[in-house]
Design a protein around this motif. Sequence first.
Motif, short mmCIF file in Angstrom:
data_model
loop_
_atom_site.label_atom_id
_atom_site.label_comp_id
_atom_site.label_asym_id
_atom_site.label_seq_id
_atom_site.Cartn_x
_atom_site.Cartn_y
_atom_site.Cartn_z
N VAL A 64 0.83 -1.20 0.00
CA VAL A 64 0.00 0.00 0.00
C VAL A 64 0.86 1.25 0.00
CG1 VAL A 64 -1.59 1.34 1.45
CG2 VAL A 64 -2.02 -1.08 1.02
N ARG A 65 1.90 1.26 0.82
CA ARG A 65 2.76 2.45 0.89
C ARG A 65 3.48 2.68 -0.45
NH1 ARG A 65 4.34 0.71 6.91
NH2 ARG A 65 2.98 2.17 8.03
N ASN A 66 3.96 1.60 -1.06
CA ASN A 66 4.62 1.75 -2.35
C ASN A 66 3.65 2.25 -3.41
OD1 ASN A 66 7.11 0.94 -1.36
ND2 ASN A 66 6.79 -1.22 -1.88
N TRP A 67 2.43 1.75 -3.36
CA TRP A 67 1.42 2.18 -4.33
C TRP A 67 1.20 3.69 -4.23
CZ3 TRP A 67 -0.98 0.02 -8.40
CH2 TRP A 67 -2.12 0.66 -8.91
N PHE A 68 1.11 4.19 -3.01
CA PHE A 68 0.89 5.63 -2.83
C PHE A 68 2.09 6.43 -3.32
CE2 PHE A 68 1.41 9.50 -0.28
CZ PHE A 68 0.21 10.14 -0.58
N ARG A 69 3.28 6.01 -2.97
CA ARG A 69 4.47 6.75 -3.38
C ARG A 69 4.59 6.82 -4.90
NH1 ARG A 69 6.96 3.16 0.64
NH2 ARG A 69 7.16 4.26 2.64
N ASP A 70 4.19 5.74 -5.56
CA ASP A 70 4.36 5.66 -7.01
C ASP A 70 3.28 6.41 -7.78
OD1 ASP A 70 6.60 4.12 -6.66
OD2 ASP A 70 5.59 2.21 -7.08
N LYS A 71 2.08 6.56 -7.22
CA LYS A 71 0.93 6.98 -8.02
C LYS A 71 0.33 8.33 -7.65
CE LYS A 71 1.06 2.86 -9.94
NZ LYS A 71 1.64 2.67 -11.29
N TYR A 72 0.57 8.83 -6.45
CA TYR A 72 -0.25 9.95 -5.97
C TYR A 72 0.52 11.25 -5.78
CZ TYR A 72 -3.92 6.55 -5.47
OH TYR A 72 -4.87 5.60 -5.74
N GLY A 73 1.57 11.46 -6.55
CA GLY A 73 2.30 12.71 -6.51
C GLY A 73 1.53 13.81 -7.22
N PRO A 74 1.85 15.09 -6.95
CA PRO A 74 1.13 16.20 -7.59
C PRO A 74 1.29 16.22 -9.10
CG PRO A 74 3.10 16.99 -6.43
CD PRO A 74 2.91 15.55 -6.03
N ASN A 75 2.43 15.72 -9.60
CA ASN A 75 2.63 15.69 -11.05
C ASN A 75 1.85 14.56 -11.72
OD1 ASN A 75 4.50 14.23 -9.42
ND2 ASN A 75 5.69 13.72 -11.24
N ASN A 76 1.07 13.84 -10.95
CA ASN A 76 0.19 12.81 -11.50
C ASN A 76 -1.27 13.14 -11.19
OD1 ASN A 76 0.26 10.32 -12.97
ND2 ASN A 76 -0.51 9.28 -11.14
N ALA A 77 -1.53 14.45 -10.95
CA ALA A 77 -2.85 14.86 -10.50
C ALA A 77 -3.30 16.14 -11.17
CB ALA A 77 -2.86 15.04 -8.98
N THR A 78 -4.60 16.36 -11.14
CA THR A 78 -5.21 17.58 -11.65
C THR A 78 -6.18 18.11 -10.60
OG1 THR A 78 -5.04 16.91 -13.97
CG2 THR A 78 -6.71 18.57 -13.44
N LEU A 79 -6.08 19.39 -10.30
CA LEU A 79 -6.99 20.07 -9.38
C LEU A 79 -7.88 20.99 -10.19
CD1 LEU A 79 -7.96 21.17 -6.56
CD2 LEU A 79 -6.04 22.80 -6.71
N VAL A 80 -9.20 20.87 -9.99
CA VAL A 80 -10.15 21.76 -10.66
C VAL A 80 -10.97 22.49 -9.61
CG1 VAL A 80 -12.09 21.96 -12.26
CG2 VAL A 80 -10.30 20.27 -12.69
N LEU A 81 -11.08 23.81 -9.76
CA LEU A 81 -11.95 24.64 -8.94
C LEU A 81 -12.99 25.26 -9.87
CD1 LEU A 81 -9.26 26.50 -6.78
CD2 LEU A 81 -10.41 24.33 -6.30
N ALA A 82 -14.26 25.04 -9.58
CA ALA A 82 -15.33 25.58 -10.43
C ALA A 82 -16.39 26.21 -9.53
CB ALA A 82 -15.95 24.47 -11.29
N GLY A 83 -16.62 27.50 -9.72
CA GLY A 83 -17.64 28.15 -8.91
C GLY A 83 -17.24 29.56 -8.51
N ASP A 84 -17.52 29.90 -7.26
CA ASP A 84 -17.36 31.26 -6.77
C ASP A 84 -15.90 31.54 -6.42
OD1 ASP A 84 -18.01 33.79 -5.81
OD2 ASP A 84 -18.61 33.04 -3.82
N VAL A 85 -15.04 31.52 -7.42
CA VAL A 85 -13.61 31.75 -7.23
C VAL A 85 -13.04 32.25 -8.55
CG1 VAL A 85 -13.08 29.34 -7.83
CG2 VAL A 85 -11.44 30.67 -6.49
N SER A 86 -12.12 33.19 -8.47
CA SER A 86 -11.47 33.71 -9.68
C SER A 86 -10.21 32.91 -9.98
CB SER A 86 -11.11 35.18 -9.50
OG SER A 86 -10.07 35.32 -8.54
N ALA A 87 -9.71 33.07 -11.19
CA ALA A 87 -8.49 32.36 -11.56
C ALA A 87 -7.31 32.81 -10.69
CB ALA A 87 -8.18 32.60 -13.04
N SER A 88 -7.22 34.10 -10.39
CA SER A 88 -6.11 34.58 -9.56
C SER A 88 -6.21 34.03 -8.15
CB SER A 88 -6.08 36.11 -9.54
OG SER A 88 -7.29 36.62 -9.01
#
Length: 957
Positions: free
Chosen positions: A229-253
Amino acid sequence: MRFKTLLAVSAAPFILAACATAPAYDVADAGSAEVAATDTAEPAELTSLIDEVAIPHEKFTLENGLDVIVHTDRKAPIVGVAVWYNVGSKDEPQGQTGFAHLFEHLMFNGSENAPEDYFQYLQEMGATDYNGTTNFDRTNYFQTVPTAALERALWLESDRMGYLLGAVTQEKLDNQRGVVQNEKRQGDNQPGGLVFYEIIDTLFPAPHPYDHSPIGSMADLDAASMEDVRNWFRDKYGPNNATLVLAGDVSASEGRQLAEKYFGAIERGPVNEPAQAEITELAAPVRTVMRDQVAATNISKYWTAPGITDRELTALTVGAQILGGLSSSRLDNALVRDEQLAVGVSGGNFAFQRVGILNVGATAKPGVETEVLEARLDALIAQFIADGPTEDEVRRAATTTVAQTIRGLEQVGGFGGKAVTLASGEVLADDPGFFAQQLETLATLTPGEVQAAMQRWMTRPAMTLVLEPGERDSEYEEAASVEAEAASDETAAAEEITVTKTRPAPPIASSADLDFPDVQHATLANGMTLHYAMRDAVPATYVTMSFDAGSAADPVAKRGLETLTLSLFDEGTTTRTSQELAEAKERLGANISLGGGEDRSTFTLSALSANLVPSLELMSDVVRNPAFDPAEIERVRTQQVTGVQQELRTPASIAARTLTPLIYGENNPYGGAASGSVESLQGITRVDIVTFKQRWIRPDNGEVFVVSDRPLAEIVGALNTVFGDWDAPAVAKGEKSFPAMPAKPEEARIVLVNRPNSPQSYILGGQITPVDARDETYVDFLNANNALGGNFLARLNMNLRETKGWSYGVRGAPQTNENAVAYRVSAPVQADRTGDALAELIRETGEFLDTRGVTEAELTRIVAAQIGELPGQFETSGAVLSAMQNNALYGRPDNYYELLSDRYRAQTGASLDAAARAAIDPDRFVWVIVGDAEKVEPQLESLGLDVEVVQSAPTAN
């Protein structure tokens, strides 16, 4: 967390379609002044509809590789937050199937700076639409939060991305392993629950990346170690393997600043390159026959297809819709309406990143030989491939899809809103605006392209899967040790959670109060009251005509009459055949749904505002002019009977059908199934159906609810133009009668319904309460139940799921009707823990109502959650429409939901305890258990309760 397969239709093959042939009779004898509807406006062009679909956004990438996408939508003080990880079950190596999904669960179980269950923090924020899902191609987490809680949400998401491993213990791993295995049992226990495994085993034989279900195998889940389990997390869940989306009452800045603040310090990890996967091809046709507890034989055909970025996939999807997916589909017209060989058909293309699966199927009408239906199905598929679709068919299928897209994009978060749309495009197609490319493809798709794609892919060898009624002849997989061994006290004590003290939780500013849309009222020319609210987030209009009927209007001996009658309204009118109705809806991008529940019968139109007038004309034809053709009555009756027979084979439905008459009484309007019984449905005549319409579906027995981006004056004018001359018939309105409820049993009892070979038992307990939904203390009862059974953190669920690991989910909830409120507890549990689980339900409920009422911590969390959730609860027009109907049903003021915050703030532990104790008697439940009696009955002996064993009878009424 919810495990969602993209093959839900295929995994549950019993599908009923409701369409009719040309009418031969009208209902002039109904006594109402009906008028023939004529189209007075043309549908809007598809290209103009697509032009209205836009999600403007900005994308940037942090130095650590995290992709961030921000879309601004100021319609409400809420933000949809979505984090997508570029890892799914196709990326799992041999021996580690189910790891992506197991880790999805573990990532809700606390991180180094947020060590409690994540649902606690989500409720403290007032989050709505929160969950996590895993499929073949990605893992995602999402929540919609009040703007004031956005920083807390980002702190929480970033903590599990960058600071998780110090909080993962052996105890948590063992518990979530058990939860996931019960999730698998729950799916396997459904009729047809093993079909999906057979499909992927055949189409994608090992070692293909798509060769196993995302839920994995029991053996691999059993074998998962802490190091794995620990190896799976280290290998797969880094920020460079992820996308964050914010949609709603927030500006791009604002989004950029917050993303840097909370995610910027997380270090890069390895990059997960999504597994490549070939589009397999069978060497020869494969035909597989399976048996299970289904009511009718289903024949489905499967072909592999290209993945989501291929233009041909869109062509195949449109082709499958035309063939078997639309209400007007070729298979529906031939097999269901005209030849009546089937009670339902299906068609669709289920898309993954690398591959797709094209599916076309039909469910046989009882008495029709499998060989006859299969031969005709094959012939119709071959004919369609040879002839191709018409231009009109392609446009109708495309317009239907565009209309669904427009409606779905009103929501910023959830399972299908703007955040998901942007994230899925980025992760799976490397383009957050991929949705626009797909819409453009729809707008330009030609019949020739559709035909060419089907000739290329559907002429290859297919898998034919026949699912027949009978005893299950396939073995479900069981865990090596049904109960995972919990960590010893010494081990658990040694597993200290690491806390990164430099990451304190940011404060949550005071949330904005709910601003429910102003509700205006008017009286239409036909006397009906109109309740109207404006919402302009999307160019759509929702209209509900609600009639004081519902299944409670059924005569006891003819239960199912209301359901059958409503099903027939759009199965042909005096002016249109059912096929013409279906085609007209598809051209307009309109949807007319019929239903309502126990107390009301409703007709709901969802229309693109550009097509409002012709959509209303279509709705008028359906409501006012049903033909009730005798031949169609028999066809739809057969469909409903088949549906009832399927309910009698499905654990949750068996339990509900058994419990309902026991607590309400057999002669109470709420005391039977809305769908009726085989016997009651067989006794319904055309006269009964026509009489139901005369007495209940009439302007002096209904009211109208509208949510629209168009002004009130325009709505009133359109409704008066179309419905203004609708007069009530001369016959008397229907009246309901509610006898006194039966007395509760003097002591709890158990009814055990034998369902052999069940990997799970379904427990359903219930009793009638003295609660009235119109009383102001009703919300006290609801919040008291939020501590006992009403949400994920409630005691019943936390006990059996999060502590014991015996269930995928337990709920206790009021079943609220206009004239009665019951309380029910539902708990699917692993078979060998049925007795223990019921003992825990009884103990937990008894202690809550006796000595361990609502704690101060529970009160604080629940009140904060209820207040914070209000803005997010009414984000969509559909939610506002439903709330307006509830206010009318229970005699509440228009601003009822705006008043709730003050009511919540005034609640105390004592007030909630008093509401719960006045409502529920812990010693007078009726408990129904659906499971394998041979395994379960011995487990119940120690409970000291009366046990009645009932043999499961799939052919019973």
